[in-house]
Design a protein around this motif. Structure first.
Motif, mmCIF file in Angstrom:
data_model
loop_
_atom_site.group_PDB
_atom_site.id
_atom_site.type_symbol
_atom_site.label_atom_id
_atom_site.label_comp_id
_atom_site.label_asym_id
_atom_site.label_seq_id
_atom_site.Cartn_x
_atom_site.Cartn_y
_atom_site.Cartn_z
ATOM 1 N N GLY A 70 -4.589 2.257 -2.017
ATOM 2 C CA GLY A 70 -5.575 1.198 -1.840
ATOM 3 C C GLY A 70 -6.925 1.694 -1.370
ATOM 4 N N ARG A 88 -9.959 4.252 -6.855
ATOM 5 C CA ARG A 88 -9.017 3.728 -5.880
ATOM 6 C C ARG A 88 -7.695 4.508 -5.978
ATOM 7 N NH1 ARG A 88 -9.104 -0.962 -3.210
ATOM 8 N NH2 ARG A 88 -10.649 -1.843 -4.622
ATOM 9 N N GLU A 113 -2.641 -6.745 -8.187
ATOM 10 C CA GLU A 113 -3.946 -6.190 -7.849
ATOM 11 C C GLU A 113 -5.056 -7.219 -8.035
ATOM 12 O OE1 GLU A 113 -3.900 -1.686 -9.037
ATOM 13 O OE2 GLU A 113 -3.129 -2.895 -10.692
ATOM 14 N N GLU A 184 -7.444 -3.187 1.045
ATOM 15 C CA GLU A 184 -6.519 -3.736 0.051
ATOM 16 C C GLU A 184 -5.109 -3.197 0.280
ATOM 17 O OE1 GLU A 184 -7.439 -6.126 -1.708
ATOM 18 O OE2 GLU A 184 -9.606 -5.944 -1.901
ATOM 19 N N SER A 185 -4.830 -2.729 1.488
ATOM 20 C CA SER A 185 -3.539 -2.116 1.783
ATOM 21 C C SER A 185 -2.374 -3.089 1.624
ATOM 22 C CB SER A 185 -3.538 -1.529 3.207
ATOM 23 O OG SER A 185 -3.771 -2.538 4.156
#
Length: 192
Positions: A70, A88, A113, A184-185
Motif C-alpha cells: 500500500g 504503489r 483497491e 491505504e494499508s
C-alpha cells in the motif's frame, strides 16, 4: 564602560551569528538527507497523484521498518537506475501474487483497491503475473493500471533501489489532493 567591553560584545555577537548559521546549515543538511522532493511526470499514478505535481519523499521511512503493501514509493528504475519511478507496493517479499482479468490477488486475498483508476480497462495477462516475490523484492503497480509501466512489465523492485516513501503533495497549492497522502494499508488488512 571600559575599552575591553565593546570587543567582548563583538566577539559574543560574532559567536552567536556563527552558531546560528552552523545550526541552520546542520538542520538543512539533516532535512536534505531525510526528505527529497519528487516531480510527477505522467499519469501512471492517477487518480492518487497527477501529472506535474510535486511531492515530498521520506527517505528515512524505511530505516527502522520495512516497506509495506500500500505504500507509494519512489525508487530507481531497475532497468535504468538513472531514472526514478513512483508506484504503489502491492506485494512484499514472500507474497504470492496473481492477477486475473478483473482482480489482483495477494496470498489468496482479492484486493478491493479503491485507489485505482476505475476507468482502466483491466485486461491483464494472467500468465505473466503469477509469481512468488523473492527476498528483498517488491511488486509495484501504478494506480492507473491501463497506463502504467510497472512490475507486470519489467519485474520486481530490489529493496536497495527504494529511495523512500511518498508522504505529501505540496504543489500545485490548493489542488484536491494537496497535503498528506492517505494510508491505504486497510486494503491489505486481510493479507497474511
Amino acid at each position: 564602560m571600559s575599552q575591553g567591553e565593546p570587543s567582548i560584545r563583538v566577539r559574543l555577537w560574532t559567536r552567536q551569528i556563527i552558531e546560528t548559521i552552523t545550526l541552520v546549515l546542520l538542520m538543512l543538511l539533516v532535512v536534505r538527507l531525510a526528505v527529497q522532493n519528487f516531480h510527477i511526470d505522467g499519469q501512471s499514478m492517477e487518480p492518487t497523484l497527477h501529472d506535474q505535481e510535486f511531492i515530498l519523499v521520506n527517505k528515512a521511512a524505511y530505516l527502522l521498518q520495512q516497506p509495506a503493501r500500500g505504500d507509494i514509493i519512489v525508487f530507481r528504475y531497475p532497468k535504468n537506475p538513472q531514472e526514478d519511478y513512483i508506484k504503489r507496493i502491492i506485494a512484499t517479499p514472500g507474497d504470492k501474487i496473481s492477477i486475473t482479468h478483473d482482480a489482483v490477488i495477494v496470498d489468496g486475498v482479492a484486493l478491493h483497491e479503491r485507489y485505482i483508476n476505475k476507468q482502466d480497462a483491466h485486461d491483464y495477462d494472467p500468465a505473466t503475473t503469477r509469481r512468488t516475490i523473492g527476498s528483498d523484492q517488491y511488486f509495484v503497480m501504478g494506480d492507473n493500471r491501463g497506463n502504467s509501466s510497472d512490475s507486470r512489465d519489467w519485474g520486481t523492485v530490489p529493496r536497495q533501489n527504494i529511495i523512500g516513501k511518498a508522504i505529501v503533495v505540496y504543489w500545485p497549492f490548493g489542488v484536491d489532493n494537496f497535503g498528506l497522502l492517505p494510508s491505504e494499508s486497510d486494503v491489505f488488512a486481510h493479507v497474511h
